[in-house]
Design a protein around this motif. Structure first.
Motif, short mmCIF file in Angstrom:
data_model
loop_
_atom_site.label_atom_id
_atom_site.label_comp_id
_atom_site.label_asym_id
_atom_site.label_seq_id
_atom_site.Cartn_x
_atom_site.Cartn_y
_atom_site.Cartn_z
N THR A 105 4.70 -11.80 -2.73
CA THR A 105 4.88 -10.42 -3.21
C THR A 105 5.35 -9.43 -2.16
O THR A 105 6.07 -8.48 -2.47
CB THR A 105 3.55 -9.88 -3.79
OG1 THR A 105 2.57 -9.87 -2.75
CG2 THR A 105 3.06 -10.72 -4.95
N GLY A 106 4.94 -9.59 -0.90
CA GLY A 106 5.14 -8.54 0.09
C GLY A 106 4.07 -7.48 -0.07
O GLY A 106 3.22 -7.55 -0.96
N ASP A 107 4.08 -6.47 0.82
CA ASP A 107 3.09 -5.39 0.75
C ASP A 107 3.40 -4.51 -0.46
O ASP A 107 4.45 -3.88 -0.51
CB ASP A 107 3.13 -4.53 2.02
CG ASP A 107 2.69 -5.30 3.26
OD1 ASP A 107 2.12 -6.40 3.10
OD2 ASP A 107 2.93 -4.82 4.38
N VAL A 108 2.47 -4.44 -1.42
CA VAL A 108 2.72 -3.64 -2.63
C VAL A 108 2.23 -2.21 -2.48
O VAL A 108 2.61 -1.34 -3.26
CB VAL A 108 2.08 -4.29 -3.89
CG1 VAL A 108 2.79 -5.59 -4.23
CG2 VAL A 108 0.60 -4.53 -3.70
N ASN A 109 1.41 -1.93 -1.48
CA ASN A 109 0.87 -0.57 -1.30
C ASN A 109 1.37 0.07 0.00
O ASN A 109 0.63 0.77 0.67
CB ASN A 109 -0.66 -0.60 -1.32
CG ASN A 109 -1.20 -1.05 -2.66
OD1 ASN A 109 -0.76 -0.55 -3.69
ND2 ASN A 109 -2.12 -1.99 -2.65
#
Length: 204
Positions: free
Chosen positions: A87-91
């Protein structure tokens, strides 16, 4: 003093005190893509799946093994992959690497003469559309950075826009000593196997 290499630079891995570097890490940090909702209302996050991989070659430039999300450890255990981040960093950027590949030269099979590191965007998301994506190649462990050799900002470097794969760099053995070539170039490849073939043809 940190050695921050530019593309195409080569360095010896023998340190100023005469000892040789034994463990290096390749850390990759990236973020999910933010998209505006329907009619401009709200925002949604689109997961980004970048994949760091490591290819081991013998002196005849034949690929012996690939360490990637489907093969997390080389047979000699010298190369270890932290696991697939889908996903990667979502926030926003948490400053931590999403994937780390560790290489221990002290236990690397002596038949290995080249160790190449590459990056692919699994879903074909263009590097230029990712809000942040950086790579650092450093001496240390996944939890301790001793000295950074090379950094690439692939989200904000125009040379990577429109591409979904790149070659980070190649460690190579010369006269019994390991050296590093900071490549940092995008390729036209779409899949990992194509990138392996490109490294074999162009970068060893």
């Amino acid at each position: 003093m940190a050695i921050n290499l530019q593309k195409g630079q080569r360095i010896s891995l023998e340190k100023s005190n005469g000892t040789r570097l034994e463990r290096i890490c390749v850390g990759i940090n990236w973020g999910a893509i933010e998209k505006k909702g329907l009619f401009g209302l709200g925002k949604t996050k689109e997961a980004v799946d970048l994949d760091g991989s490591c290819i081991l070659y013998n002196e005849n430039k034949q690929a012996l093994e690939v360490v990637y999300f489907g093969n997390l450890q080389s047979k000699d255990r010298a190369v270890r992959h932290s696991g697939d981040d889908l996903t990667g960093d979502v926030n926003g950027n948490d400053g931590l690497d999403n994937e780390v590949i560790t290489l221990d030269f002290s236990i690397l099979n002596p038949s290995v003469n080249y160790v190449a590191f590459v990056l692919n965007s699994f879903r074909g998301q263009d590097f230029g559309t990712i809000p942040f994506a950086s790579i650092r190649i450093y001496e240390g462990t996944p939890s301790r950075v001793t000295e950074v050799f090379a950094k690439y900002d692939i989200a904000h470097d125009a040379a990577f826009a429109g591409h979904v794969s790149m070659v980070m760099g190649v460690f190579y053995r010369k006269n019994g000593e390991w050296k590093f070539n900071a490549i940092g170039e995008a390729t036209k490849d779409r899949k990992l196997q194509e990138t392996v073939d490109t490294v074999t043809r162009q970068y060893l």
